[in-house]
Every structure is written in C-alpha cells, then in structure tokens.
Design a protein around this motif. Structure first.
Motif, PDB file in Angstrom:
ATOM      1  N   GLY A   9       0.827  -1.200   0.000  1.00 55.56           N
ATOM      2  CA  GLY A   9       0.000   0.000   0.000  1.00 55.56           C
ATOM      3  C   GLY A   9       0.860   1.248   0.000  1.00 55.56           C
ATOM      4  O   GLY A   9       2.054   1.211  -0.339  1.00 55.56           O
ATOM      5  N   ALA A  10       0.254   2.376   0.431  1.00 52.96           N
ATOM      6  CA  ALA A  10       0.945   3.673   0.377  1.00 52.96           C
ATOM      7  C   ALA A  10       2.273   3.631   1.128  1.00 52.96           C
ATOM      8  O   ALA A  10       3.271   4.194   0.668  1.00 52.96           O
ATOM      9  N   ILE A  11       2.305   2.939   2.268  1.00 50.27           N
ATOM     10  CA  ILE A  11       3.573   2.911   3.029  1.00 50.27           C
ATOM     11  C   ILE A  11       4.304   1.584   2.840  1.00 50.27           C
ATOM     12  O   ILE A  11       5.535   1.542   2.896  1.00 50.27           O
ATOM     13  N   TRP A  29       3.851  -9.801  -2.420  1.00 46.80           N
ATOM     14  CA  TRP A  29       2.475 -10.196  -2.744  1.00 46.80           C
ATOM     15  C   TRP A  29       1.565  -9.035  -2.349  1.00 46.80           C
ATOM     16  O   TRP A  29       1.806  -8.354  -1.344  1.00 46.80           O
ATOM     17  N   ASN A  30       0.567  -8.780  -3.165  1.00 50.92           N
ATOM     18  CA  ASN A  30      -0.432  -7.762  -2.845  1.00 50.92           C
ATOM     19  C   ASN A  30      -1.796  -8.264  -3.301  1.00 50.92           C
ATOM     20  O   ASN A  30      -1.894  -8.945  -4.333  1.00 50.92           O
ATOM     21  N   ARG A  31      -2.835  -7.920  -2.514  1.00 52.21           N
ATOM     22  CA  ARG A  31      -4.189  -8.406  -2.842  1.00 52.21           C
ATOM     23  C   ARG A  31      -4.554  -8.040  -4.278  1.00 52.21           C
ATOM     24  O   ARG A  31      -5.022  -8.870  -5.060  1.00 52.21           O
ATOM     25  N   THR A  32      -4.337  -6.787  -4.644  1.00 53.19           N
ATOM     26  CA  THR A  32      -4.530  -6.382  -6.037  1.00 53.19           C
ATOM     27  C   THR A  32      -3.222  -6.681  -6.768  1.00 53.19           C
ATOM     28  O   THR A  32      -2.221  -5.987  -6.573  1.00 53.19           O
ATOM     29  N   ARG A  33      -3.242  -7.739  -7.553  1.00 50.76           N
ATOM     30  CA  ARG A  33      -1.985  -8.288  -8.073  1.00 50.76           C
ATOM     31  C   ARG A  33      -1.207  -7.305  -8.959  1.00 50.76           C
ATOM     32  O   ARG A  33       0.022  -7.312  -8.973  1.00 50.76           O
ATOM     33  N   GLU A  34      -1.932  -6.432  -9.678  1.00 50.02           N
ATOM     34  CA  GLU A  34      -1.244  -5.499 -10.586  1.00 50.02           C
ATOM     35  C   GLU A  34      -0.171  -4.690  -9.855  1.00 50.02           C
ATOM     36  O   GLU A  34       0.885  -4.403 -10.403  1.00 50.02           O
ATOM     37  N   LYS A  35      -0.463  -4.319  -8.608  1.00 44.99           N
ATOM     38  CA  LYS A  35       0.513  -3.506  -7.850  1.00 44.99           C
ATOM     39  C   LYS A  35       1.782  -4.309  -7.575  1.00 44.99           C
ATOM     40  O   LYS A  35       2.882  -3.778  -7.642  1.00 44.99           O
ATOM     41  N   ALA A  36       1.602  -5.588  -7.280  1.00 41.11           N
ATOM     42  CA  ALA A  36       2.774  -6.440  -6.994  1.00 41.11           C
ATOM     43  C   ALA A  36       3.582  -6.648  -8.269  1.00 41.11           C
ATOM     44  O   ALA A  36       4.820  -6.604  -8.253  1.00 41.11           O
ATOM     45  N   ARG A 228      -3.248  12.666   0.390  1.00 37.12           N
ATOM     46  CA  ARG A 228      -3.818  11.348   0.698  1.00 37.12           C
ATOM     47  C   ARG A 228      -2.751  10.268   0.872  1.00 37.12           C
ATOM     48  O   ARG A 228      -2.876   9.163   0.346  1.00 37.12           O
ATOM     49  N   THR A 229      -1.681  10.651   1.574  1.00 40.52           N
ATOM     50  CA  THR A 229      -0.618   9.688   1.865  1.00 40.52           C
ATOM     51  C   THR A 229      -1.018   8.795   3.024  1.00 40.52           C
ATOM     52  O   THR A 229      -0.516   7.686   3.157  1.00 40.52           O
ATOM     53  N   PHE A 230      -1.888   9.294   3.883  1.00 36.48           N
ATOM     54  CA  PHE A 230      -2.336   8.509   5.043  1.00 36.48           C
ATOM     55  C   PHE A 230      -3.819   8.793   5.237  1.00 36.48           C
ATOM     56  O   PHE A 230      -4.229   9.921   5.513  1.00 36.48           O
ATOM     57  N   LYS A 231      -4.606   7.747   5.085  1.00 38.98           N
ATOM     58  CA  LYS A 231      -6.062   7.942   5.030  1.00 38.98           C
ATOM     59  C   LYS A 231      -6.653   8.278   6.397  1.00 38.98           C
ATOM     60  O   LYS A 231      -6.260   7.701   7.414  1.00 38.98           O
ATOM     61  N   LEU A 232      -7.654   9.154   6.361  1.00 41.93           N
ATOM     62  CA  LEU A 232      -8.447   9.469   7.557  1.00 41.93           C
ATOM     63  C   LEU A 232      -9.047   8.187   8.145  1.00 41.93           C
ATOM     64  O   LEU A 232      -9.126   8.023   9.366  1.00 41.93           O
TER      65      LEU A 232
END
Ligand code: NDP
Length: 292
Positions: A9-11, A29-36, A228-232
């Motif tokens: 994710g972001a961090i 590994w990432n849940r959304t594979r495209e990012k991985a 939006r580096t760290f979500k509310l």
C-alpha cells in the motif's frame, strides 16, 4: 535472507523497496496483483501468484495491512505455508489483543512474531528513516533488526507482544488531538479576522506548536492540498484502538474518547479515501469559516 513482503500500500511499497538488494531476496504479494507485478518489474524481484506461495521459503514475512483484522484473516491462508523457524514481522498499526492472539497461534508452529508498527509517513518510508516501535521477546526484536534497519532509523523495543501497537495507537491519538485542536484554534482566529498563515507563524514560534502545526497545516490546510498519503479511515481506526485500550483499563480519558468520536464522525462525513488532515474540513464546515 529471504523476505516475503505482503501489502504494497501507500507505506508498504516504499518500505519494501529497501529490501530489494543483497543480502535480501525479496518476494512480494499484494491483494490487487497489478501492484505487486508493477513493483516486481520496477525492482527486479518476484511477485508471487498467491500469499501462501510468497511465504513458502521465507526467513522473514512482513505484513503491512490496514488493521490486525486483515492480518489475522490473511494468516489463516498462509499459516501452514510459513516455514517453522521463520518470523512474522507485522508492520501494520494493529491492536495489541489481536497481535497477542496471532503470536500465540504462530508459536504453536514455531514461528516467531513481533508487532512493529511504524511512524514517519510515506516520506519517511521513502527515505528509510521511519520510527519502528516493536513488541515482542527481546531475542525476536534483536533478530529482526537487520530487516527493520533497512527502512527504520529509530527502532525501539517497547515491551512484549502488543506493546508496539499500544505505543503506536497512543501516538496516533496525540496526532488526532493535535490536528483537531489546531483546526479549532485556527477556525476561531479566522472568525476574529486573523489570517491563518499569520496565526500559524506565531504559533509555530510559540509553545502551542506541534508537528501538525509546523508541517501538516502549512502543506495541506493552507495549501489546500491533501495528498492522501495517510487515510483518515486509518487514523480513525488508530484512535479507535487507543480508545479500546483506555476502555479496557477502565481509565477516564476524555481527550481520547472525544478524539475517537470526532475522527469517526469526520471519517463518516468525508469517506474512505479522504486524507487524515482533511478532518479540518469538518471543523471549517461546522464553524462556517475557511482556514486559509
Ligand atoms: P493503504 O490503504 O495504502 O494500503 C493497504 C494495503 O493493505 C494494500 O496493499 C491493500 O491491498 C492491502 N489490503 C487491504 N485489505 C486487505 C485484505 N483484506 N487482505 C489483504 N490485503 C489487504 O494503507 P497504508 O499503506 O497507508 O497503511 C498500511 C498500514 O500502515 C496501516 O495499518 C496504517 O495505519 C499504517 N501506517 C500508514 C502510514 C502512512 O503514512 N500511509 C504511516 C504509518 C503507519 P490492495 O492494494 O489490494 O488494496
């Protein structure tokens, strides 16, 4: 040293980027594979097809997910695949009770565990200067140091499993209180006709200053830029953990209770994608004034 990093994710992604060279062999590994796949392409590492595959020969497994709930769920999928003798380092800002449950689950399989949430934001993760607050046995924290040092500058063992999560939650409660109180102060001054930039300049040279007033407000509130580096949503979760802790100890903690309520309301009003500092927009709306 084989490391599996789960959660880009972001961090998580900038943290993992420090583990891409010798002596580490990284699998992501990432849940959304495209990012991985994108991360693996950029850093010339392996993107596993599945979480169990990612951890199958790891010495260290690192998780960086929204909360302990997702870590616990993912663990149900990977538990059997983590080699005995390995260690799970959970960099999620989690909750102490779930971390203790996870440690007990893993101990049965001879897998060590530490909670190791971080602070310092995406900038700190990119620079490799995060603060890492660890909970776990001394020998386990010691063993994790070579991994943690790649993205952390200040690495502190806070106590047994769950202690890192507890310190992180209280840090986040302070962050929330600083943001909201600075927002209220500037809204009141704006009502009186004092320019927010002038007010901030004075406060930042005085005893009311904080990291929020010195860094977050000039960049995000006055600049009307919320990167939006760290979500509310994540700060709401964190302050909720702080509230659970004080409730569990039967402590009267009006600031933490109020911060939990206000950030939960702001999260409800602004939605899941808002930046944590955007909570100030709720103060502006309620006060019918603009801080700028
Ligand atoms: P993001 O929302 O950017 O990323 C969350 C990550 O968790 C993504 O990789 C996401 O995958 C994955 N994820 C979400 N739900 C699940 C699930 N059910 N199963 C598996 N994976 C899941 O969060 P951050 O990276 O900002 O934060 C991660 C942790 O670090 C949080 O605990 C946060 O509080 C903490 N933290 C964040 C900081 C920051 O500045 N961002 C600073 C300090 C701590 P997908 O890509 O598929 O959505």
């Amino acid at each position: 040293m084989k490391v599996a990093f789960l959660g880009l994710g972001a961090i998580g992604a900038p943290m993992a980027s420090h583990l891409t060279t010798d002596p580490f062999t990284l699998t992501v590994w990432n849940r959304t594979r495209e990012k991985a796949v994108a991360f693996a392409g950029e850093h010339k590492v392996v993107a596993a097809e599945s979480a169990p595959e990612a951890v199958t020969d790891a010495d260290f497994v690192i998780t960086c997910l929204p909360s302990s709930r997702e870590v616990s769920q993912l663990l149900s999928e990977i538990e059997e695949s983590i080699p005995s003798g390995a260690m799970l380092i959970d960099c999620t800002s989690g909750d102490p009770a779930t971390s203790r449950d996870i440690a007990a689950r893993l101990e049965k399989r001879d897998v060590a565990f530490i909670d190791a949430p971080v602070s310092g934001g995406v900038k700190g993760a990119v620079a490799g200067t995060l603060t890492v607050m660890c909970g776990g046995k001394k020998q386990n924290v010691q063993r994790a140091i070579p991994v943690l040092q790649t993205f952390g500058k200040k690495i502190v063992r806070c106590g047994d499993v769950g202690a890192g999560d507890a310190v992180k939650a209280m840090n986040q409660a302070l962050l929330a209180i600083h943001i909201w109180s600075a927002g209220e102060a500037l809204a009141a001054l704006a009502k009186l006709g004092v320019e927010s930039s002038v007010a901030l300049d004075v406060i930042n040279g005085s005893s009311g200053r904080s990291n929020s007033s010195e860094n977050l407000f000039p960049e995000r509130v006055l600049g009307r830029k919320y990167p939006r580096t760290f979500k509310l949503a994540l700060l709401d979760k964190d302050v909720g953990i702080a509230k659970q802790i004080v409730d569990g100890e039967n402590l009267e903690s009006p600031f933490i209770e109020l911060a939990s309520r206000l950030f939960s309301e702001a999260h409800g009003e602004l939605g899941d994608e808002a930046d944590h500092v955007e909570a100030v927009r709720v103060i502006e709306k309620r006060a019918e004034v603009r801080i700028s």
